[in-house]
Motif scaffolding. Structure first.
Motif, PDB file in Angstrom:
ATOM      1  N   VAL A  90       0.837  -1.212   0.000  1.00 54.92           N
ATOM      2  CA  VAL A  90       0.000   0.000   0.000  1.00 54.92           C
ATOM      3  C   VAL A  90       0.866   1.254   0.000  1.00 54.92           C
ATOM      4  N   GLN A  91       1.856   1.297   0.870  1.00 57.13           N
ATOM      5  CA  GLN A  91       2.696   2.491   0.970  1.00 57.13           C
ATOM      6  C   GLN A  91       3.678   2.604  -0.192  1.00 57.13           C
ATOM      7  N   GLY A  92       4.106   1.461  -0.718  1.00 60.50           N
ATOM      8  CA  GLY A  92       5.055   1.497  -1.827  1.00 60.50           C
ATOM      9  C   GLY A  92       4.463   1.927  -3.142  1.00 60.50           C
ATOM     10  N   THR A  93       3.145   1.816  -3.289  1.00 56.55           N
ATOM     11  CA  THR A  93       2.486   2.208  -4.537  1.00 56.55           C
ATOM     12  C   THR A  93       1.702   3.506  -4.404  1.00 56.55           C
ATOM     13  N   GLN A  94       1.878   4.222  -3.306  1.00 55.30           N
ATOM     14  CA  GLN A  94       1.060   5.408  -3.053  1.00 55.30           C
ATOM     15  C   GLN A  94       1.275   6.525  -4.066  1.00 55.30           C
ATOM     16  N   TRP A  95       2.410   6.497  -4.786  1.00 52.80           N
ATOM     17  CA  TRP A  95       2.667   7.532  -5.795  1.00 52.80           C
ATOM     18  C   TRP A  95       2.229   7.097  -7.189  1.00 52.80           C
ATOM     19  N   GLY A  96       1.607   5.944  -7.282  1.00 53.54           N
ATOM     20  CA  GLY A  96       1.145   5.476  -8.582  1.00 53.54           C
ATOM     21  C   GLY A  96      -0.042   6.283  -9.082  1.00 53.54           C
ATOM     22  N   ALA A  97      -0.211   6.291 -10.394  1.00 54.81           N
ATOM     23  CA  ALA A  97      -1.325   7.017 -11.008  1.00 54.81           C
ATOM     24  C   ALA A  97      -1.525   6.486 -12.419  1.00 54.81           C
ATOM     25  N   ALA A  98      -2.624   6.871 -13.017  1.00 56.87           N
ATOM     26  CA  ALA A  98      -2.943   6.423 -14.361  1.00 56.87           C
ATOM     27  C   ALA A  98      -1.833   6.796 -15.344  1.00 56.87           C
ATOM     28  N   ASP A  99      -1.483   5.849 -16.179  1.00 58.51           N
ATOM     29  CA  ASP A  99      -0.506   6.015 -17.260  1.00 58.51           C
ATOM     30  C   ASP A  99       0.942   6.133 -16.783  1.00 58.51           C
ATOM     31  N   ARG A 100       1.186   6.030 -15.493  1.00 63.64           N
ATOM     32  CA  ARG A 100       2.575   6.049 -15.028  1.00 63.64           C
ATOM     33  C   ARG A 100       3.205   4.664 -15.201  1.00 63.64           C
TER      34      ARG A 100
ATOM     35  N   TYR B 267      20.084   2.966 -10.425  1.00 68.91           N
ATOM     36  CA  TYR B 267      18.690   3.316 -10.145  1.00 68.91           C
ATOM     37  C   TYR B 267      18.347   4.674 -10.749  1.00 68.91           C
ATOM     38  N   ARG B 268      19.262   5.630 -10.673  1.00 65.71           N
ATOM     39  CA  ARG B 268      19.010   6.937 -11.287  1.00 65.71           C
ATOM     40  C   ARG B 268      18.789   6.793 -12.786  1.00 65.71           C
ATOM     41  N   ARG B 269      19.584   5.934 -13.414  1.00 67.23           N
ATOM     42  CA  ARG B 269      19.470   5.715 -14.861  1.00 67.23           C
ATOM     43  C   ARG B 269      18.106   5.144 -15.230  1.00 67.23           C
ATOM     44  N   ALA B 270      17.535   4.337 -14.358  1.00 71.65           N
ATOM     45  CA  ALA B 270      16.258   3.687 -14.656  1.00 71.65           C
ATOM     46  C   ALA B 270      15.056   4.570 -14.379  1.00 71.65           C
ATOM     47  N   LEU B 271      15.269   5.723 -13.743  1.00 71.52           N
ATOM     48  CA  LEU B 271      14.169   6.618 -13.379  1.00 71.52           C
ATOM     49  C   LEU B 271      14.002   7.751 -14.377  1.00 71.52           C
ATOM     50  N   ALA B 272      12.750   8.044 -14.708  1.00 73.60           N
ATOM     51  CA  ALA B 272      12.457   9.237 -15.504  1.00 73.60           C
ATOM     52  C   ALA B 272      12.651  10.472 -14.633  1.00 73.60           C
ATOM     53  N   ARG B 273      12.897  11.580 -15.259  1.00 79.19           N
ATOM     54  CA  ARG B 273      13.028  12.829 -14.497  1.00 79.19           C
ATOM     55  C   ARG B 273      11.731  13.090 -13.737  1.00 79.19           C
ATOM     56  N   GLY B 274      11.855  13.397 -12.458  1.00 78.03           N
ATOM     57  CA  GLY B 274      10.678  13.568 -11.609  1.00 78.03           C
ATOM     58  C   GLY B 274      10.202  12.261 -10.991  1.00 78.03           C
ATOM     59  N   GLY B 275      10.864  11.155 -11.330  1.00 81.22           N
ATOM     60  CA  GLY B 275      10.446   9.853 -10.827  1.00 81.22           C
ATOM     61  C   GLY B 275      10.937   9.578  -9.408  1.00 81.22           C
ATOM     62  N   ARG B 276      10.391   8.507  -8.815  1.00 78.19           N
ATOM     63  CA  ARG B 276      10.736   8.122  -7.447  1.00 78.19           C
ATOM     64  C   ARG B 276      11.249   6.682  -7.417  1.00 78.19           C
ATOM     65  N   TYR B 277      12.289   6.461  -6.629  1.00 79.84           N
ATOM     66  CA  TYR B 277      12.787   5.129  -6.323  1.00 79.84           C
ATOM     67  C   TYR B 277      12.688   4.933  -4.816  1.00 79.84           C
ATOM     68  N   ARG B 278      12.056   3.831  -4.401  1.00 81.13           N
ATOM     69  CA  ARG B 278      11.971   3.508  -2.985  1.00 81.13           C
ATOM     70  C   ARG B 278      12.299   2.032  -2.788  1.00 81.13           C
ATOM     71  N   CYS B 279      13.212   1.746  -1.861  1.00 81.19           N
ATOM     72  CA  CYS B 279      13.554   0.362  -1.558  1.00 81.19           C
ATOM     73  C   CYS B 279      13.091   0.020  -0.152  1.00 81.19           C
ATOM     74  N   VAL B 280      12.817  -1.267   0.062  1.00 78.20           N
ATOM     75  CA  VAL B 280      12.362  -1.747   1.358  1.00 78.20           C
ATOM     76  C   VAL B 280      13.388  -2.701   1.953  1.00 78.20           C
ATOM     77  N   GLY B 281      13.871  -3.641   1.155  1.00 80.84           N
ATOM     78  CA  GLY B 281      14.852  -4.604   1.632  1.00 80.84           C
ATOM     79  C   GLY B 281      16.032  -4.668   0.693  1.00 80.84           C
ATOM     80  N   GLY B 282      17.067  -5.409   1.100  1.00 81.47           N
ATOM     81  CA  GLY B 282      18.246  -5.549   0.274  1.00 81.47           C
ATOM     82  C   GLY B 282      19.500  -5.635   1.115  1.00 81.47           C
TER      83      GLY B 282
END
Length: 289
Positions: A107-117, A193-208
């Motif tokens: 729930v918290q990891g997808t809170q920034w999701g939206a249509a067409d993202r 991770y920066r390379r895989a993100l679009a400008r304005g995008g978010r990366y969030r990790c939980v484990g690793g």
């Protein structure tokens, strides 16, 4: 409260705590687990309540993430009132036990999701990942799931538009960057991770791995800020407030729980190994029913 356990689902955190790896799993128990009996995602029946308990009474069917005290791999456990919720009558005990920890993360990891993202979930074939795929699709996002080859069909079955076998392809080397990356098994560099993100995008990790998490905490903020991206760790909030919304969706059938296998209480070692070796599709449950 004393709870008679009916079902307990296994999280990767149980396996990590048992093995003491990554290093953060040793917090509170340097040479052995802080709690001798593991198992935090529980579902069962209230057996007895303390004087200060007001929301529950003996006989109530409950579920929750008993992360502090654990004890789910047993017939009875003690849990504070604050971590439990009334089990929806539409869900069985096994189904309810799959939701608390994995659901709060999803729930918290997808809170920034939206249509067409464009959303990528790394480790999407497990419990949190399979919930996250479904939640992201409900928001109208285009979802890519990453996991090992044995989980590709499963990720598609729960809604992923695209799937990636991490053993064959590097998801950070993409021609179409993602708007959101939820990483449940972080092991790569901040620059990848920066390379895989679009400008304005978010990366969030939980484990690793610990080195990766430390790099995300330090260099991640700087690299993200300098390049118009947000790179950080998902600080997961615990408790019923954060998993009951998903349970409601599961109760109405809008989101599906998926139990890969059910083990008996005397089979807990095999159940833990099944999860720790990365073979589980969705959740694994230990049932006392």
């Amino acid at each position: 409260m004393r709870v008679r356990i009916v079902a307990t689902s296994i999280n990767l955190s149980d396996w990590e705590c048992l093995r003491g790896s990554p290093a953060y799993a040793r917090i509170g128990g340097l040479r052995s687990p802080s709690r001798r009996t593991l198992g935090s995602d529980i579902a069962g029946v209230v057996d007895e309540v303390g004087e200060g308990v007001t929301r529950f009474r003996p006989g109530d069917e409950v579920y929750g993430d008993n992360l502090l005290l654990k004890g789910g791999f047993a017939e009875y456990t003690i849990a504070p009132e604050s971590v439990l919720a009334h089990k929806p009558p539409q869900l069985g005990f096994a189904e309810a036990s799959t939701i608390p920890q994995a659901g709060a993360i999803a729930v918290q990891g997808t809170q920034w999701g939206a249509a067409d993202r464009r959303i990528l979930i790394n480790g999407a074939g497990g419990g949190s990942g399979s919930f996250a795929i479904q939640l992201a699709k409900r928001l109208g996002a285009q979802v890519t799931g990453v996991d090992n080859s044995s989980k590709l069909d499963f990720m598609r079955s729960v809604g992923a538009d695209d799937v990636i076998d991490y053993q064959r392809d590097d998801f950070t080397k993409t021609a179409r960057p993602y708007d959101l990356i939820l990483d449940l098994v972080a092991h790569r560099s901040v620059f990848a991770y920066r390379r895989a993100l679009a400008r304005g995008g978010r990366y969030r990790c939980v484990g690793g791995s610990v080195p990766t998490l430390l790099r995300v905490l330090t260099a991640g903020w700087l690299v993200g800020r300098a390049t118009g991206r947000s790179i950080g760790i998902l600080a997961v909030k615990e408790g019923p407030t954060h998993f009951e919304p998903l349970a409601d969706l599961c109760a109405t059938g809008e989101v599906r729980t998926h139990i890969d296998r059910t083990f008996r209480l005397d089979e807990v070692p095999a159940a833990l190994a099944h999860v720790g070796e990365g073979r589980a599709l969705g959740k694994v449950v230990v049932s006392l029913a």
